[in-house]
Design an enzyme around this catalytic site. Structure first.
Site, PDB file in Angstrom:
ATOM      1  N   ARG A 156       0.834  -1.223   0.000  1.00 31.27           N
ATOM      2  CA  ARG A 156       0.000   0.000   0.000  1.00 31.27           C
ATOM      3  C   ARG A 156       0.867   1.273   0.000  1.00 31.27           C
ATOM      4  NH1 ARG A 156      -3.069  -3.809  -0.694  1.00 31.27           N
ATOM      5  NH2 ARG A 156      -5.142  -4.008   0.211  1.00 31.27           N
ATOM      6  N   SER A 201     -10.760  -0.971   3.305  1.00 36.05           N
ATOM      7  CA  SER A 201     -10.016  -1.063   4.578  1.00 36.05           C
ATOM      8  C   SER A 201      -9.614   0.336   5.017  1.00 36.05           C
ATOM      9  CB  SER A 201      -8.740  -1.887   4.404  1.00 36.05           C
ATOM     10  OG  SER A 201      -9.034  -3.180   3.954  1.00 36.05           O
ATOM     11  N   GLU A 222      -4.979   3.622   6.140  1.00 32.85           N
ATOM     12  CA  GLU A 222      -4.724   3.393   4.721  1.00 32.85           C
ATOM     13  C   GLU A 222      -5.395   4.499   3.908  1.00 32.85           C
ATOM     14  OE1 GLU A 222      -6.799   1.459   1.683  1.00 32.85           O
ATOM     15  OE2 GLU A 222      -5.754  -0.432   2.110  1.00 32.85           O
TER      16      GLU A 222
HETATM   17  P1  FAD Z   1      -9.093   8.482  -5.016  1.00 31.45           P
HETATM   18  O1  FAD Z   1      -9.763   8.058  -3.762  1.00 31.45           O
HETATM   19  O2  FAD Z   1      -9.793   9.441  -5.889  1.00 31.45           O
HETATM   20  O3  FAD Z   1      -7.661   9.061  -4.655  1.00 31.45           O
HETATM   21  C1  FAD Z   1      -6.811   8.398  -3.741  1.00 31.45           C
HETATM   22  C2  FAD Z   1      -5.503   9.199  -3.622  1.00 31.45           C
HETATM   23  O4  FAD Z   1      -4.812   9.188  -4.850  1.00 31.45           O
HETATM   24  C3  FAD Z   1      -5.741  10.684  -3.306  1.00 31.45           C
HETATM   25  O5  FAD Z   1      -4.662  11.125  -2.509  1.00 31.45           O
HETATM   26  C4  FAD Z   1      -5.692  11.352  -4.674  1.00 31.45           C
HETATM   27  O6  FAD Z   1      -5.292  12.711  -4.606  1.00 31.45           O
HETATM   28  C5  FAD Z   1      -4.647  10.495  -5.385  1.00 31.45           C
HETATM   29  N1  FAD Z   1      -4.889  10.392  -6.837  1.00 31.45           N
HETATM   30  C6  FAD Z   1      -5.966   9.831  -7.445  1.00 31.45           C
HETATM   31  N2  FAD Z   1      -5.795   9.831  -8.777  1.00 31.45           N
HETATM   32  C7  FAD Z   1      -4.598  10.419  -9.018  1.00 31.45           C
HETATM   33  C8  FAD Z   1      -3.856  10.723 -10.199  1.00 31.45           C
HETATM   34  N3  FAD Z   1      -4.321  10.434 -11.415  1.00 31.45           N
HETATM   35  N4  FAD Z   1      -2.653  11.345 -10.061  1.00 31.45           N
HETATM   36  C9  FAD Z   1      -2.163  11.640  -8.836  1.00 31.45           C
HETATM   37  N5  FAD Z   1      -2.814  11.392  -7.694  1.00 31.45           N
HETATM   38  C10 FAD Z   1      -4.011  10.775  -7.780  1.00 31.45           C
HETATM   39  N6  FAD Z   1      -7.776  -0.950  -2.325  1.00 31.45           N
HETATM   40  C11 FAD Z   1      -6.939  -2.002  -2.467  1.00 31.45           C
HETATM   41  O7  FAD Z   1      -5.728  -1.803  -2.654  1.00 31.45           O
HETATM   42  N7  FAD Z   1      -7.402  -3.290  -2.399  1.00 31.45           N
HETATM   43  C12 FAD Z   1      -8.694  -3.583  -2.209  1.00 31.45           C
HETATM   44  O8  FAD Z   1      -9.061  -4.752  -2.163  1.00 31.45           O
HETATM   45  C13 FAD Z   1      -9.613  -2.505  -2.052  1.00 31.45           C
HETATM   46  N8  FAD Z   1     -10.929  -2.738  -1.843  1.00 31.45           N
HETATM   47  C14 FAD Z   1     -11.794  -1.705  -1.699  1.00 31.45           C
HETATM   48  C15 FAD Z   1     -13.152  -1.995  -1.502  1.00 31.45           C
HETATM   49  C16 FAD Z   1     -14.062  -0.969  -1.378  1.00 31.45           C
HETATM   50  C17 FAD Z   1     -15.516  -1.300  -1.161  1.00 31.45           C
HETATM   51  C18 FAD Z   1     -13.629   0.377  -1.451  1.00 31.45           C
HETATM   52  C19 FAD Z   1     -14.625   1.501  -1.356  1.00 31.45           C
HETATM   53  C20 FAD Z   1     -12.286   0.677  -1.635  1.00 31.45           C
HETATM   54  C21 FAD Z   1     -11.344  -0.366  -1.752  1.00 31.45           C
HETATM   55  N9  FAD Z   1      -9.969  -0.130  -1.949  1.00 31.45           N
HETATM   56  C22 FAD Z   1      -9.099  -1.177  -2.127  1.00 31.45           C
HETATM   57  C23 FAD Z   1      -9.431   1.248  -1.935  1.00 31.45           C
HETATM   58  C24 FAD Z   1      -9.542   1.982  -3.294  1.00 31.45           C
HETATM   59  O9  FAD Z   1     -10.468   1.372  -4.131  1.00 31.45           O
HETATM   60  C25 FAD Z   1      -8.192   2.046  -4.018  1.00 31.45           C
HETATM   61  O10 FAD Z   1      -7.229   2.678  -3.208  1.00 31.45           O
HETATM   62  C26 FAD Z   1      -8.285   2.794  -5.353  1.00 31.45           C
HETATM   63  O11 FAD Z   1      -7.086   2.642  -6.066  1.00 31.45           O
HETATM   64  C27 FAD Z   1      -8.560   4.290  -5.177  1.00 31.45           C
HETATM   65  O12 FAD Z   1      -8.806   4.823  -6.462  1.00 31.45           O
HETATM   66  P2  FAD Z   1      -9.579   6.197  -6.674  1.00 31.45           P
HETATM   67  O13 FAD Z   1      -9.513   6.511  -8.118  1.00 31.45           O
HETATM   68  O14 FAD Z   1     -10.931   6.111  -6.079  1.00 31.45           O
HETATM   69  O15 FAD Z   1      -8.663   7.182  -5.850  1.00 31.45           O
HETATM   70  N1  EPU Z   2     -10.845 -10.881  10.244  1.00 34.32           N
HETATM   71  C1  EPU Z   2     -11.426 -10.953  11.500  1.00 34.32           C
HETATM   72  N2  EPU Z   2     -12.389 -10.045  11.803  1.00 34.32           N
HETATM   73  C2  EPU Z   2     -12.793  -9.084  10.935  1.00 34.32           C
HETATM   74  C3  EPU Z   2     -12.182  -9.002   9.662  1.00 34.32           C
HETATM   75  C4  EPU Z   2     -11.197  -9.928   9.334  1.00 34.32           C
HETATM   76  O1  EPU Z   2     -11.090 -11.803  12.319  1.00 34.32           O
HETATM   77  O2  EPU Z   2     -13.697  -8.311  11.279  1.00 34.32           O
HETATM   78  C5  EPU Z   2      -9.843 -11.908   9.883  1.00 34.32           C
HETATM   79  C6  EPU Z   2     -10.420 -12.845   8.795  1.00 34.32           C
HETATM   80  O3  EPU Z   2     -11.154 -13.887   9.350  1.00 34.32           O
HETATM   81  C7  EPU Z   2      -9.170 -13.320   8.088  1.00 34.32           C
HETATM   82  C8  EPU Z   2      -8.199 -12.140   8.256  1.00 34.32           C
HETATM   83  O4  EPU Z   2      -8.721 -11.311   9.275  1.00 34.32           O
HETATM   84  O5  EPU Z   2      -8.620 -14.448   8.752  1.00 34.32           O
HETATM   85  C9  EPU Z   2      -8.023 -11.339   6.949  1.00 34.32           C
HETATM   86  O6  EPU Z   2      -9.301 -10.851   6.542  1.00 34.32           O
HETATM   87  P1  EPU Z   2      -9.668 -10.600   4.985  1.00 34.32           P
HETATM   88  O7  EPU Z   2      -9.312 -11.796   4.185  1.00 34.32           O
HETATM   89  O8  EPU Z   2     -11.055 -10.099   4.927  1.00 34.32           O
HETATM   90  O9  EPU Z   2      -8.658  -9.496   4.511  1.00 34.32           O
HETATM   91  P2  EPU Z   2      -8.080  -8.197   5.220  1.00 34.32           P
HETATM   92  O10 EPU Z   2      -6.689  -8.503   5.665  1.00 34.32           O
HETATM   93  O11 EPU Z   2      -9.024  -7.679   6.238  1.00 34.32           O
HETATM   94  C10 EPU Z   2      -6.916  -7.283   3.066  1.00 34.32           C
HETATM   95  C11 EPU Z   2      -6.854  -5.990   2.345  1.00 34.32           C
HETATM   96  C12 EPU Z   2      -8.078  -5.811   1.460  1.00 34.32           C
HETATM   97  C13 EPU Z   2      -8.107  -6.951   0.455  1.00 34.32           C
HETATM   98  C14 EPU Z   2      -8.157  -8.282   1.210  1.00 34.32           C
HETATM   99  C15 EPU Z   2      -8.051  -9.473   0.288  1.00 34.32           C
HETATM  100  C16 EPU Z   2      -5.536  -4.453   3.655  1.00 34.32           C
HETATM  101  C17 EPU Z   2      -5.507  -3.270   4.549  1.00 34.32           C
HETATM  102  N3  EPU Z   2      -6.725  -4.886   3.266  1.00 34.32           N
HETATM  103  O12 EPU Z   2      -8.023  -7.203   3.969  1.00 34.32           O
HETATM  104  O13 EPU Z   2      -7.973  -4.572   0.765  1.00 34.32           O
HETATM  105  O14 EPU Z   2      -9.221  -6.836  -0.399  1.00 34.32           O
HETATM  106  O15 EPU Z   2      -7.057  -8.361   2.143  1.00 34.32           O
HETATM  107  O16 EPU Z   2      -6.759  -9.617  -0.169  1.00 34.32           O
HETATM  108  O17 EPU Z   2      -4.475  -4.962   3.307  1.00 34.32           O
HETATM  109  C18 EPU Z   2      -8.478  -2.251   0.882  1.00 34.32           C
HETATM  110  O18 EPU Z   2      -7.261  -2.043   0.793  1.00 34.32           O
HETATM  111  O19 EPU Z   2      -9.311  -1.314   0.933  1.00 34.32           O
HETATM  112  C19 EPU Z   2      -8.963  -3.629   0.917  1.00 34.32           C
HETATM  113  C20 EPU Z   2     -10.258  -3.949   1.028  1.00 34.32           C
END
Ligand code: FAD
Ligand code: EPU
Length: 339
Positions: free
Chosen positions: A165, A239, A335
């Site tokens: 990240r 997250s 994050e």
């Molecule tokens: P924004 O929120 O618009 O911007 C994020 C940051 O980047 C800000 O600081 C912004 O200024 C900067 N920025 C954006 N675009 C640019 C650009 N073109 N040039 C320079 N700076 C820029 N993330 C994960 O890594 N893994 C996941 O599994 C994951 N799951 C998610 C699930 C949900 C339900 C949600 C809501 C979010 C999740 N995220 C996850 C977080 C998010 O989706 C990612 O971080 C995504 O890449 C953000 O993209 P955005 O375009 O919405 O960025």
């Molecule tokens: N867990 C709990 N309680 C909870 C949530 C999770 O005990 O309330 C335990 C689960 O049972 C599991 C472990 O924690 O054993 C990991 O949980 P999960 O697989 O849901 O993934 P996570 O570590 O919580 C990360 C990323 C996610 C990504 C998933 C899948 C980060 C900060 N988050 O979540 O990314 O989608 O793994 O790879 O690394 C995001 O960045 O926004 C995001 C959603």
């Protein structure tokens, strides 16, 4: 055109109703340059916010500067060799749209990153990751516009210094560049990544007998939908905190005191802890105060049930950090970008 006093509610997945003093969109580099020329003199580079899909930020107050929403489009195959295709996408392309495009063409590598909200331009910002794959695994290069020099710079994989990240754009070059295109290197022959137990379980449940990148994508979409809130129904930014990394000795000590603690071994005697588990153990899972809450199915996700302010969500996050610190001695790091 630069507009004034625009509500940002529909531009952030937390659904926070903050106001941008100035707001504009751009879909070409020329448009971006034009906006920058017209910037009101009261605005410094610090009061510029480049916005993608707004899925990784929390507005804690009105934004007293200029929000520039990146809408640069286009997906193009720029070259290929025997093993790989090189796909260049505009920063404003929705990430999941790019994933679907690659699946349709049988280009492998980003199927495990299905359904991550946000746009291409932000994908390198925090090196998005999920289910055993990170952006860095498929990244080739990107083009970014330097706000001060007004020049376009190419960044290679090594230049981006990707980590969990993390990237140079989040730290050392924070707020200095606008990412305009990203080029990904995708494989013609898939290398299936199904080490996460949940993927195998889901594939079995779906009755998949022959593995494909399309099946993996469907499994991942289903897993994500079962535990993460859909931002169009409940505001959130995924997250809220990172999973903390500690050394093996600290993990062994904690495991004695808290036998259920969840940790994954990394290289160099480090262990990544599941922050969701730590937060759940502190009793926050399902907590709600007014419209700010900790999601009942995934404690790592903070939510807005409708009318929460960003300040209320930030306050909740601070209470969570304090209680995790006091129970486990571990400092959670956010994050989500706090604006
Ligand atoms: P924004 O929120 O618009 O911007 C994020 C940051 O980047 C800000 O600081 C912004 O200024 C900067 N920025 C954006 N675009 C640019 C650009 N073109 N040039 C320079 N700076 C820029 N993330 C994960 O890594 N893994 C996941 O599994 C994951 N799951 C998610 C699930 C949900 C339900 C949600 C809501 C979010 C999740 N995220 C996850 C977080 C998010 O989706 C990612 O971080 C995504 O890449 C953000 O993209 P955005 O375009 O919405 O960025
Ligand atoms: N867990 C709990 N309680 C909870 C949530 C999770 O005990 O309330 C335990 C689960 O049972 C599991 C472990 O924690 O054993 C990991 O949980 P999960 O697989 O849901 O993934 P996570 O570590 O919580 C990360 C990323 C996610 C990504 C998933 C899948 C980060 C900060 N988050 O979540 O990314 O989608 O793994 O790879 O690394 C995001 O960045 O926004 C995001 C959603």
């Amino acid at each position: 055109m630069i507009e004034e006093n625009i509500s940002l509610k529909k531009y952030n997945t937390f659904g926070i109703d903050a106001t941008a003093h100035y707001f504009a969109t751009f879909s070409t580099l020329n448009e971006l340059s034009d906006h920058l020329e017209l910037i009101p003199s009261s605005i410094s580079s610090n009061s510029l916010l480049i916005l993608g899909g707004g899925s990784n930020l929390l507005f804690t107050k009105d934004f007293d500067g200029l929000v520039l929403k990146n809408e640069i489009g286009g997906i193009e195959k720029i070259r290929e060799d025997e093993s790989y295709v090189y796909i260049k996408a505009g920063a404003g392309v929705p990430w999941h749209q790019l994933v679907m495009h690659c699946l349709q063409n049988n280009w492998a590598g980003i199927e495990n990153l299905s359904l991550i909200p946000g746009n291409v331009g932000a994908s390198p910002m925090q090196n998005i990751g999920a289910y055993g794959v990170e952006l860095k695994d498929v990244f080739f290069e990107l083009e970014a516009f330097h706000l001060k020099d007004k020049s376009v710079v190419t960044f290679t994989l090594a230049d981006c210094e990707f980590g969990y990240r993390e990237s140079v754009f989040k730290r050392k070059f924070n707020k200095q560049f606008v990412i305009v295109t990203v080029t990904y290197r995708l494989s013609k022959v898939p290398n299936f990544k199904t080490a996460y137990a949940a993927i195998d379980q889901e594939l079995n449940k779906m009755g998949v007998s022959e593995l494909s990148i399309q099946a993996i994508s469907r499994a991942i979409i289903s897993i994500r939908q079962s535990k993460l809130p859909n931002p169009s129904e409940i505001g959130n930014a995924g997250s809220f905190f990172k999973n903390p990394e500690i050394d093996q000795q600290q993990f062994d000590r904690l495991s004695k005191e808290f036998p259920g603690i969840i940790g994954f071994s990394l290289a160099n005697e480090r262990v990544k802890l599941a922050a969701g588990w730590l937060i759940e153990q502190c009793g926050w899972k399902g907590y709600r105060k007014e419209d700010a809450g900790c999601y009942a199915k995934q404690a790592l996700v903070l939510v807005n049930y409708g009318h929460s302010t960003g300040a209320q969500i930030l306050e909740l996050s601070e209470s969570i950090v304090k209680s995790v610190k006091s129970k486990f001695g571990i400092e959670l790091e956010r994050e989500v970008n706090i604006i």
